[in-house]
Design an enzyme around this catalytic site. Structure first.
Site, PDB file in Angstrom:
ATOM      1  N   ASP A  66       0.822  -1.206   0.000  1.00  0.00           N
ATOM      2  CA  ASP A  66       0.000   0.000   0.000  1.00  0.00           C
ATOM      3  C   ASP A  66       0.857   1.257   0.000  1.00  0.00           C
ATOM      4  O   ASP A  66       2.082   1.192   0.148  1.00  0.00           O
ATOM      5  CB  ASP A  66      -0.959   0.005   1.207  1.00  0.00           C
ATOM      6  CG  ASP A  66      -0.359  -0.650   2.450  1.00  0.00           C
ATOM      7  OD1 ASP A  66       0.876  -0.593   2.614  1.00  0.00           O
ATOM      8  OD2 ASP A  66      -1.108  -1.213   3.254  1.00  0.00           O
ATOM      9  N   ASP A 135      -7.660  -3.277  14.091  1.00  0.00           N
ATOM     10  CA  ASP A 135      -9.065  -3.427  13.674  1.00  0.00           C
ATOM     11  C   ASP A 135      -9.250  -4.576  12.682  1.00  0.00           C
ATOM     12  O   ASP A 135     -10.311  -4.714  12.087  1.00  0.00           O
ATOM     13  CB  ASP A 135      -9.585  -2.114  13.078  1.00  0.00           C
ATOM     14  CG  ASP A 135      -8.823  -1.687  11.812  1.00  0.00           C
ATOM     15  OD1 ASP A 135      -7.908  -2.425  11.373  1.00  0.00           O
ATOM     16  OD2 ASP A 135      -9.138  -0.616  11.271  1.00  0.00           O
ATOM     17  N   HIS A 137      -7.502  -5.085   9.857  1.00  0.00           N
ATOM     18  CA  HIS A 137      -7.190  -4.850   8.433  1.00  0.00           C
ATOM     19  C   HIS A 137      -5.941  -5.632   8.024  1.00  0.00           C
ATOM     20  O   HIS A 137      -5.059  -5.899   8.840  1.00  0.00           O
ATOM     21  CB  HIS A 137      -7.057  -3.358   8.112  1.00  0.00           C
ATOM     22  CG  HIS A 137      -5.885  -2.643   8.697  1.00  0.00           C
ATOM     23  ND1 HIS A 137      -5.956  -1.385   9.258  1.00  0.00           N
ATOM     24  CD2 HIS A 137      -4.566  -2.984   8.792  1.00  0.00           C
ATOM     25  CE1 HIS A 137      -4.765  -0.988   9.649  1.00  0.00           C
ATOM     26  NE2 HIS A 137      -3.897  -1.941   9.398  1.00  0.00           N
ATOM     27  N   GLU A 142      -9.744  -1.844   5.364  1.00  0.00           N
ATOM     28  CA  GLU A 142     -10.357  -1.571   6.655  1.00  0.00           C
ATOM     29  C   GLU A 142     -11.660  -2.362   6.796  1.00  0.00           C
ATOM     30  O   GLU A 142     -12.182  -2.901   5.816  1.00  0.00           O
ATOM     31  CB  GLU A 142     -10.630  -0.063   6.771  1.00  0.00           C
ATOM     32  CG  GLU A 142      -9.381   0.811   6.677  1.00  0.00           C
ATOM     33  CD  GLU A 142      -8.534   0.794   7.959  1.00  0.00           C
ATOM     34  OE1 GLU A 142      -8.532  -0.216   8.672  1.00  0.00           O
ATOM     35  OE2 GLU A 142      -7.860   1.817   8.223  1.00  0.00           O
TER      36      GLU A 142
HETATM   37  C1  F6R Z   1       1.478  -2.071   6.083  1.00  0.00           C
HETATM   38  C2  F6R Z   1       0.080  -2.497   6.126  1.00  0.00           C
HETATM   39  C3  F6R Z   1      -0.686  -2.600   7.394  1.00  0.00           C
HETATM   40  C4  F6R Z   1       0.147  -2.966   8.616  1.00  0.00           C
HETATM   41  C5  F6R Z   1      -0.719  -2.941   9.864  1.00  0.00           C
HETATM   42  C6  F6R Z   1       0.073  -3.250  11.113  1.00  0.00           C
HETATM   43  O1  F6R Z   1       1.954  -2.124   4.763  1.00  0.00           O
HETATM   44  O2  F6R Z   1      -0.441  -2.736   5.100  1.00  0.00           O
HETATM   45  O3  F6R Z   1      -1.700  -3.560   7.234  1.00  0.00           O
HETATM   46  O4  F6R Z   1       0.688  -4.240   8.439  1.00  0.00           O
HETATM   47  O5  F6R Z   1      -1.311  -1.685   9.994  1.00  0.00           O
HETATM   48  O6  F6R Z   1       1.008  -2.238  11.306  1.00  0.00           O
HETATM   49  P1  F6R Z   1       2.172  -2.401  12.383  1.00  0.00           P
HETATM   50  O7  F6R Z   1       3.028  -3.522  11.926  1.00  0.00           O
HETATM   51  O8  F6R Z   1       2.898  -1.103  12.369  1.00  0.00           O
HETATM   52  O9  F6R Z   1       1.499  -2.696  13.684  1.00  0.00           O
END
Ligand code: F6R
Length: 260
Positions: A66, A135, A137, A142
């Site tokens: 992303d 959450d 995702h 989301e």
């Molecule tokens: C990152 C992404 C997100 C993260 C998620 C967890 O490219 O797509 O899905 O993997 O938000 O983030 P962290 O690892 O910072 O807790």
């Protein structure tokens, strides 16, 4: 059901996943890797430095999950910058073979389709590395995301913007509101998926991912429909799993020659 591996800490998890990636690259030097950003994969990338040292990585391809929309690609927190800093440079990958979605406003309407076409032209993703949001995702799909979705623009929830404020001076309002993200369907097309989670804050999302009903309210649950998923956890992230004991026994009984 996903394979679930519970290890003592995030460092051990990073080493196990790095071993799996290094094995893949040794077997298939033109491997296509799906790259995650955020805090969770950092121990994986750290462990990969020693494991890929000396390997021929000149043909490895990579696609990030992303990108923030409207953030200058040169901004230190753009995922383009993060992937360059944490992955491409330390691992010696060829920058021209590593892509992030193009979050610049100009041409944004076509950026999702272009990214899908680039992944398809590379032959699809061999191994997709994932974190998980509090959450539920995966990438930035989301709650409420279609489980068949493809790369497109999404609005980040206030929860995700609060979670990511630490990368933007602690200010949730400084986190961009929109992102361009691979869809759940895009992720499900990867041939192998490895999701890593650590910390108690992820425990509910991990419980839903592994043991909950498949639901767009917890997009990660779509991985239950994938034939080759491994979930690698530390004990706090596994703390809400009803089947934690079963997963530990299964792992202990696994033949030593099997990897992830
Ligand atoms: C990152 C992404 C997100 C993260 C998620 C967890 O490219 O797509 O899905 O993997 O938000 O983030 P962290 O690892 O910072 O807790």
């Amino acid at each position: 059901m996903a394979e679930v591996i519970i290890l003592p800490d995030a460092r051990a998890a990073g080493e196990l996943v790095a071993d799996a990636i290094a094995t893949l690259v040794a077997r298939r030097p033109e491997a296509v890797l799906g790259l995650a950003t955020g805090s969770t994969p950092l121990p994986v990338y750290e462990a990969l430095r020693s494991r890929l040292g000396g390997a021929d990585v000149s043909r490895v391809r990579g696609f990030a999950l992303d990108e923030y929309v409207g953030l200058d690609p040169a901004h230190p927190q753009s995922y383009r910058s993060v992937i360059a800093r944490e992955v491409v440079e330390p691992l010696g990958l060829d920058p021209s073979r590593i892509r992030t979605p193009d979050g610049r406003l100009e041409g944004i309407e076509d950026a999702g389709d272009e990214y899908e076409a680039a992944i398809a032209a590379a032959g699809g993703i061999d191994l997709q590395l994932l974190g998980i949001g509090t959450d539920g995702h995966i990438a930035f799909n989301e709650p409420g995301s279609s489980l068949a979705s493809r790369t497109r623009i999404k609005t980040l929830t206030s929860q995700t913007r609060a979670d990511n404020a630490r990368f933007f001076g602690g200010d949730p309002d400084a986190v961009p509101q929109h992102c361009l993200t691979q869809g759940v369907g895009t992720i499900r097309d990867a041939r192998q998926v490895v999701l890593v989670a650590d910390g108690r804050r992820k425990a509910e999302a991990v419980h839903q991912l592994v043991e909950g009903p498949v639901s767009a309210m917890w997009p990660a649950t779509a991985l239950q429909l994938h034939p080759h998923v491994t979930v690698v956890l530390d004990p706090p992230a596994a703390s809400r799993l009803q089947l934690a004991g079963y997963f530990r026994e299964t792992r202990a009984a696994k033949p030593a020659w099997q990897g992830l």
